[in-house]
Design an enzyme around this catalytic site. Sequence first.
Site, PDB file in Angstrom:
ATOM      1  N   ASP A   1      82.490  83.404  41.243  1.00 15.33           N
ATOM      2  CA  ASP A   1      83.824  83.201  40.622  1.00 15.33           C
ATOM      3  C   ASP A   1      83.910  82.584  39.507  1.00 15.33           C
ATOM      4  O   ASP A   1      83.630  81.345  39.391  1.00 15.33           O
ATOM      5  CB  ASP A   1      84.605  82.407  41.831  1.00 15.33           C
TER       6      ASP A   1
ATOM      7  N   GLU B   1      85.460  89.257  41.509  1.00 19.00           N
ATOM      8  CA  GLU B   1      86.690  89.640  41.767  1.00 19.00           C
ATOM      9  C   GLU B   1      87.143  90.723  40.894  1.00 19.00           C
ATOM     10  O   GLU B   1      86.758  90.692  39.690  1.00 19.00           O
ATOM     11  CB  GLU B   1      87.624  88.477  41.643  1.00 19.00           C
TER      12      GLU B   1
ATOM     13  N   ASP C   1      85.936  76.656  43.727  1.00 17.88           N
ATOM     14  CA  ASP C   1      85.242  77.668  43.358  1.00 17.88           C
ATOM     15  C   ASP C   1      84.060  78.270  44.152  1.00 17.88           C
ATOM     16  O   ASP C   1      83.689  79.541  44.230  1.00 17.88           O
ATOM     17  CB  ASP C   1      84.776  77.209  41.890  1.00 17.88           C
TER      18      ASP C   1
END
Lengths: 168, 168
Positions: B7, B67, B141
Amino acid sequence: MRILGIDPGLNTTGYGVLEINDRKLRLVEAGIIRSKPSGTLSERIQEIYDGVTEAIDSLKPEVLALEKLYAHYDRPTTAILMGHARGVICLAAAEHGIEVEDYAATQVKKTLTGNGRAPKTQMQLAIQHELNLANLPEPADVADALAIAFCHYCVWRGQRVANQSADP
Amino acid sequence: MRILGIDPGLNTTGYGVLEINDRKLRLVEAGIIRSKPSGTLSERIQEIYDGVTEAIDSLKPEVLALEKLYAHYDRPTTAILMGHARGVICLAAAEHGIEVEDYAATQVKKTLTGNGRAPKTQMQLAIQHELNLANLPEPADVADALAIAFCHYCVWRGQRVANQSADP
């Protein structure tokens, strides 16, 4: 002093190195780093990183000049993808202890032509004139890279003049 | 197989490695890569790159899950800065011959909770449950990184089941 100007792109990244020696400015080298459009994003980014690293290793610039970050409200995904390319270029600079300076596109255009919205051809002609080149710098990515390097040169020269005037 | 979920963030980048062994899923390691907020963009990007490279070298994942790129129309500059971080992470993967797979935030949330708009706490609880962790993964995170890795695991498992069913 040597200034490396870079115009990043996922397909073609333009680069150009200017040298200031004895108050004279000359073009050392300019060209294109290409990445395979068929490659994955990671592979293309690696090609850009390798190309920039190679240019830094062989041309030994003291500073890297880039176009300032800006948000394309009309093309946000393109801007994020360009961020990927810009990221690995900044990494290559950091790994070589080279400072990164960035300039807004309008500042670059204004410095070269007096017009912050100068079209591409006018920019190419201005760069050809300033660097006393026999031919128009082609493709436009090369001219853009040289324009950014030239903009940094003007800012640096302006600061030098200012510092000298301030000296007692 | 080992999956590295990341992330990315300019201040803190969460990472987590999941291992699938004998149909069992276990957490190998998870943590945070920090970069100095006082550093230049290039320095911070270099810290992220070095941290990710170190994680890949020591944890030896076969795949990296991130992502998916998306445009924050409300925060375009943040999205471009994140693109810089994402760029050096993709570079680290390419340099190690590791495939990058990306998943939309909504797909990650839906896979874990059934709700594509699940809040952070629900995601942390779901990850704690799925990985059978004694504590809630903190900070968020780390939970996000594990959630992305878990999402890739589910997709990979789904494809395996589909392939096995298709075999004569």
